[in-house]
Design a protein around this motif. Structure first.
Motif, mmCIF file in Angstrom:
data_model
loop_
_atom_site.group_PDB
_atom_site.id
_atom_site.type_symbol
_atom_site.label_atom_id
_atom_site.label_comp_id
_atom_site.label_asym_id
_atom_site.label_seq_id
_atom_site.Cartn_x
_atom_site.Cartn_y
_atom_site.Cartn_z
ATOM 1 N N TYR A 63 0.812 -1.208 0.000
ATOM 2 C CA TYR A 63 0.000 0.000 0.000
ATOM 3 C C TYR A 63 0.855 1.272 0.000
ATOM 4 O O TYR A 63 1.978 1.266 0.518
ATOM 5 C CB TYR A 63 -0.883 0.027 1.252
ATOM 6 C CG TYR A 63 -1.921 -1.056 1.288
ATOM 7 C CD1 TYR A 63 -3.220 -0.825 0.853
ATOM 8 C CD2 TYR A 63 -1.595 -2.327 1.760
ATOM 9 C CE1 TYR A 63 -4.182 -1.831 0.900
ATOM 10 C CE2 TYR A 63 -2.546 -3.344 1.803
ATOM 11 C CZ TYR A 63 -3.839 -3.085 1.366
ATOM 12 O OH TYR A 63 -4.776 -4.082 1.403
ATOM 13 N N LYS A 90 -8.975 5.815 4.524
ATOM 14 C CA LYS A 90 -9.043 6.010 3.072
ATOM 15 C C LYS A 90 -8.181 5.014 2.308
ATOM 16 O O LYS A 90 -8.086 5.082 1.090
ATOM 17 C CB LYS A 90 -8.614 7.435 2.728
ATOM 18 C CG LYS A 90 -9.478 8.513 3.354
ATOM 19 C CD LYS A 90 -10.914 8.442 2.848
ATOM 20 C CE LYS A 90 -11.757 9.586 3.396
ATOM 21 N NZ LYS A 90 -13.148 9.542 2.860
ATOM 22 N N PHE A 92 -4.738 4.197 3.019
ATOM 23 C CA PHE A 92 -3.293 4.342 3.136
ATOM 24 C C PHE A 92 -2.789 3.628 4.393
ATOM 25 O O PHE A 92 -3.515 3.516 5.386
ATOM 26 C CB PHE A 92 -2.899 5.817 3.239
ATOM 27 C CG PHE A 92 -3.318 6.656 2.060
ATOM 28 C CD1 PHE A 92 -2.526 6.721 0.926
ATOM 29 C CD2 PHE A 92 -4.506 7.376 2.084
ATOM 30 C CE1 PHE A 92 -2.905 7.495 -0.159
ATOM 31 C CE2 PHE A 92 -4.901 8.153 1.007
ATOM 32 C CZ PHE A 92 -4.108 8.210 -0.124
ATOM 33 N N THR A 330 -6.706 13.057 0.642
ATOM 34 C CA THR A 330 -6.890 11.754 0.008
ATOM 35 C C THR A 330 -6.716 11.861 -1.499
ATOM 36 O O THR A 330 -6.035 11.036 -2.130
ATOM 37 C CB THR A 330 -8.287 11.193 0.339
ATOM 38 O OG1 THR A 330 -8.394 11.023 1.759
ATOM 39 C CG2 THR A 330 -8.516 9.853 -0.345
ATOM 40 N N LYS A 331 -7.309 12.876 -2.101
ATOM 41 C CA LYS A 331 -7.164 13.081 -3.548
ATOM 42 C C LYS A 331 -5.726 13.438 -3.907
ATOM 43 O O LYS A 331 -5.182 12.959 -4.907
ATOM 44 C CB LYS A 331 -8.117 14.176 -4.012
ATOM 45 C CG LYS A 331 -9.579 13.787 -3.913
ATOM 46 C CD LYS A 331 -10.487 14.931 -4.343
ATOM 47 C CE LYS A 331 -11.962 14.538 -4.221
ATOM 48 N NZ LYS A 331 -12.873 15.646 -4.589
ATOM 49 N N TYR A 333 -2.807 12.761 -2.230
ATOM 50 C CA TYR A 333 -1.900 11.619 -2.125
ATOM 51 C C TYR A 333 -2.290 10.510 -3.106
ATOM 52 O O TYR A 333 -1.424 9.809 -3.640
ATOM 53 C CB TYR A 333 -1.885 11.069 -0.696
ATOM 54 C CG TYR A 333 -1.195 11.965 0.303
ATOM 55 C CD1 TYR A 333 0.170 12.256 0.199
ATOM 56 C CD2 TYR A 333 -1.898 12.521 1.364
ATOM 57 C CE1 TYR A 333 0.799 13.081 1.127
ATOM 58 C CE2 TYR A 333 -1.275 13.345 2.298
ATOM 59 C CZ TYR A 333 0.066 13.623 2.162
ATOM 60 O OH TYR A 333 0.696 14.428 3.076
ATOM 61 N N GLY A 334 -3.581 10.347 -3.311
ATOM 62 C CA GLY A 334 -4.021 9.324 -4.247
ATOM 63 C C GLY A 334 -3.451 9.540 -5.634
ATOM 64 O O GLY A 334 -2.991 8.591 -6.286
ATOM 65 N N SER A 335 -3.476 10.788 -6.080
ATOM 66 C CA SER A 335 -2.910 11.106 -7.392
ATOM 67 C C SER A 335 -1.397 11.003 -7.398
ATOM 68 O O SER A 335 -0.805 10.380 -8.293
ATOM 69 C CB SER A 335 -3.341 12.532 -7.790
ATOM 70 O OG SER A 335 -2.725 12.924 -9.004
ATOM 71 N N VAL A 339 -2.491 5.924 -6.688
ATOM 72 C CA VAL A 339 -3.468 5.022 -6.093
ATOM 73 C C VAL A 339 -4.581 4.770 -7.099
ATOM 74 O O VAL A 339 -5.191 5.710 -7.605
ATOM 75 C CB VAL A 339 -4.056 5.607 -4.794
ATOM 76 C CG1 VAL A 339 -5.126 4.686 -4.234
ATOM 77 C CG2 VAL A 339 -2.938 5.812 -3.775
ATOM 78 N N LYS A 340 -4.876 3.524 -7.381
ATOM 79 C CA LYS A 340 -5.918 3.160 -8.326
ATOM 80 C C LYS A 340 -7.224 2.929 -7.579
ATOM 81 O O LYS A 340 -7.253 2.322 -6.510
ATOM 82 C CB LYS A 340 -5.535 1.896 -9.098
ATOM 83 C CG LYS A 340 -4.325 2.088 -10.014
ATOM 84 C CD LYS A 340 -3.981 0.813 -10.752
ATOM 85 C CE LYS A 340 -2.863 1.016 -11.755
ATOM 86 N NZ LYS A 340 -1.619 1.507 -11.137
ATOM 87 N N ASP A 341 -8.316 3.423 -8.151
ATOM 88 C CA ASP A 341 -9.633 3.249 -7.514
ATOM 89 C C ASP A 341 -10.038 1.775 -7.543
ATOM 90 O O ASP A 341 -9.684 1.032 -8.439
ATOM 91 C CB ASP A 341 -10.686 4.081 -8.252
ATOM 92 C CG ASP A 341 -10.410 5.585 -8.111
ATOM 93 O OD1 ASP A 341 -9.813 5.976 -7.091
ATOM 94 O OD2 ASP A 341 -10.795 6.343 -9.035
#
Length: 341
Positions: A63, A90, A92, A330-331, A333-335, A339-341
């Motif tokens: 992760y 979320k 992580f 979240t958005k 760090y996700g980008s 991070v894949k949905d």
């Protein structure tokens, strides 16, 4: 020392303080990996932390992970733990720890606020996460609150392992020592007085005397008509049930301030690029100036999010602010961490 009666150090540098009763930061559906704190080495000191996993954690997968650093004088059970747990929800892997000299971590004299060691702690925490089997070592971000934000921004400038960096209510302990904060400027006389006191303390301690330790936030009975709103709000978080922790002592060593005088964490923000930077500050926060300075010195990609109506300490735990901030983080760090949905 008469100098402490004439000049409230809290007004200039006490943005991140602590207290005496346990903070409630346990988030629903989040697990702490171990029953006792996780430990790792940071220079000469053993550091204690809490590792958080989402409810749907799968041990066969790796992760993205986030190191979360607490405010000056704070501990992992306070706002850093809250953000770590909310981000774990979320998806992580998150890690909140006690900096050296604080909480359950090693370090003497206790309650020393040493910028160099604080940066080393973040660097060591990144290495610790990278070594864990459940973490993708190429997908580690860092987050800091208050002074932890200033240290986190500084550390990322020279650590390419950090793929994304964010701060909430960032606070520059060096800038605050030299110039104060919005609404509480430091005069040249106050600056020289404090610097002289810290230098004399260095000599006394070198000669074998015990360190001088004092309260970061004054007791309510010691408030005067000049006690500012910033100090009062800090008290409401750090020394009352709202956010106080038995592991945070509301103390600081006098010698710490001499270490702050020459500390400039925001000077090379451009070195973080092309890795992204997110700076979050409250519209009504006295500390907003530091997020603005960091943004101005940073190179793209960068973003400054000013939270309408929010004060400095409201960003620590008030749900009307924390909720949207966690969504933004979240958005972000996700980008940045793919991070894949």
């Amino acid at each position: 020392m008469q100098f402490f009666k004439k000049y409230s150090l809290c007004a200039a540098v006490g943005a991140c303080l602590c207290g005496s009763a346990c903070a409630q930061t346990v988030a629903d559906g989040v697990n702490t990996i171990c029953s006792s704190p996780v430990e790792f080495q940071s220079g000469a000191y053993k550091i204690a932390g809490n590792l958080y996993l989402s409810k749907g954690f799968d041990a066969s997968k790796k992760y993205p992970a986030i190191v979360v650093s607490h405010p000056w004088g704070g501990v992992k059970e306070q706002t850093a733990g809250l953000y770590a747990q909310r981000l774990a929800q979320k998806g992580f892997v998150t890690f909140a720890y006690d900096a050296a000299y604080y909480g359950q971590s090693e370090g003497q004299p206790r309650d020393t606020e040493d910028p160099a060691q604080r940066v080393q702690d973040i660097r060591s925490a990144v290495g610790y996460l990278a070594s864990r089997s459940e973490v993708r070592p190429d997908a580690i971000g860092t987050l800091g609150i208050c002074a932890g934000g200033g240290y986190t921004l500084h550390e990322a400038q020279t650590d390419p392992r950090v793929k994304a960096v964010a701060s909430v209510a960032a606070y520059d302990v060096g800038g605050a020592f030299r110039n104060g904060i919005t609404g509480s400027p430091v005069t040249e006389e106050q600056y020289q007085q404090t610097l002289k006191a810290a230098a004399e303390e260095w000599s006394r301690v070198a000669a074998g005397d015990k360190p001088t330790v004092f309260k970061l936030l004054p007791d309510k009975k010691d408030w005067t008509k000049d006690t500012n709103a910033f100090t009062k709000e800090a008290y409401s978080y750090y020394r009352e049930t709202r956010g106080a922790s038995p592991n945070a002592k509301n103390l600081c060593t006098l010698a710490s301030f001499g270490l702050h005088a020459g500390y400039y964490p925001l000077e090379h923000m451009d070195r973080i690029s092309p890795r992204p930077v997110l700076l979050i500050g409250g519209e009504k926060a006295e500390s907003l100036v530091f997020s603005q300075q960091a943004y101005d010195k940073a190179a793209e990609p960068k973003e400054l999010m000013v939270v309408p109506g929010a004060t400095h300490f409201a960003l620590y735990d008030k749900e009307e602010y924390v909720g949207p901030i966690v969504e933004k983080l979240t958005k972000f760090y996700g980008s940045a961490l793919n991070v894949k949905d």
